[in-house]
Design a protein around this motif. Sequence first.
Motif, mmCIF file in Angstrom:
data_model
loop_
_atom_site.group_PDB
_atom_site.id
_atom_site.type_symbol
_atom_site.label_atom_id
_atom_site.label_comp_id
_atom_site.label_asym_id
_atom_site.label_seq_id
_atom_site.Cartn_x
_atom_site.Cartn_y
_atom_site.Cartn_z
ATOM 1 N N GLN A 20 0.812 -1.209 0.000
ATOM 2 C CA GLN A 20 0.000 0.000 0.000
ATOM 3 C C GLN A 20 0.845 1.259 0.000
ATOM 4 O O GLN A 20 0.564 2.212 -0.718
ATOM 5 N N ALA A 67 -6.294 -9.333 0.075
ATOM 6 C CA ALA A 67 -5.139 -8.589 -0.429
ATOM 7 C C ALA A 67 -3.857 -9.074 0.220
ATOM 8 O O ALA A 67 -2.822 -9.209 -0.439
ATOM 9 N N ALA A 71 -0.780 -10.651 -1.876
ATOM 10 C CA ALA A 71 -0.024 -9.410 -2.072
ATOM 11 C C ALA A 71 1.102 -9.563 -3.085
ATOM 12 O O ALA A 71 1.430 -8.622 -3.808
ATOM 13 N N LEU A 127 -0.964 -1.728 -3.782
ATOM 14 C CA LEU A 127 -2.280 -1.970 -3.214
ATOM 15 C C LEU A 127 -2.883 -0.646 -2.776
ATOM 16 O O LEU A 127 -2.210 0.174 -2.154
#
Length: 208
Positions: free
Chosen positions: A71, A173, A177, A183
């Motif tokens: 992320q 997720a 990943a 993300l």
Amino acid sequence: MFDGTLNAAIGDGTELDRLRARYDGLLADPPILPGDEALAELAGMARIFDLDGSRPPAEVWRDLRAVLTRQGGSAPATRAAVPAHRTLTLMVVEDDPGMASDLTEMLTAAGHGVVGPFSDAAAARTAAGLYALDLALLDINLAGEGDGVDLARTLTRTWGVPVIFLTGNVEAAARHARLAAALVLKPYGGRDVLDAIARTVAGGAAAS
């Protein structure tokens, strides 16, 4: 589900480095347990991301680490917007019509070409063989046959197209990943998506 303050802190890289230093010992063999205060913080982050905090701390941190790394990245410099001359061809796969429309409009306004949006994996899979794609933005949970995870495997393995997951399903997720170059957790803003694209380009996963 989602805490924007934590997102901003993770995005600058320093907070992610702090969390890795604090919790990566859990992944050692044998595990190195942090103190009670650290475990309480870990449980709090699990609640923020709707993860099952009743599992062993090592399992919780494994999932959180995967999510936070994809992320936020680790280099603040990569958060700059993609320069205007870097026009990308992006596939959008999102089964929420409103979100798909808003995302497509935002990407087009940023100067990128958009293939889609598609609401199901089958249509997107067919289109992938017809276009030269730089990057795909995929929801994980899709209506119809197949999901975003299966589609991501096809795009990366068959066509060499890197993927960014746009999702509210944090556990899925985390499990998948490694399939994604980045993300973005829902709810997200346009800047979150553009930053993820910029990180992917800067990291060399997508053409510039």
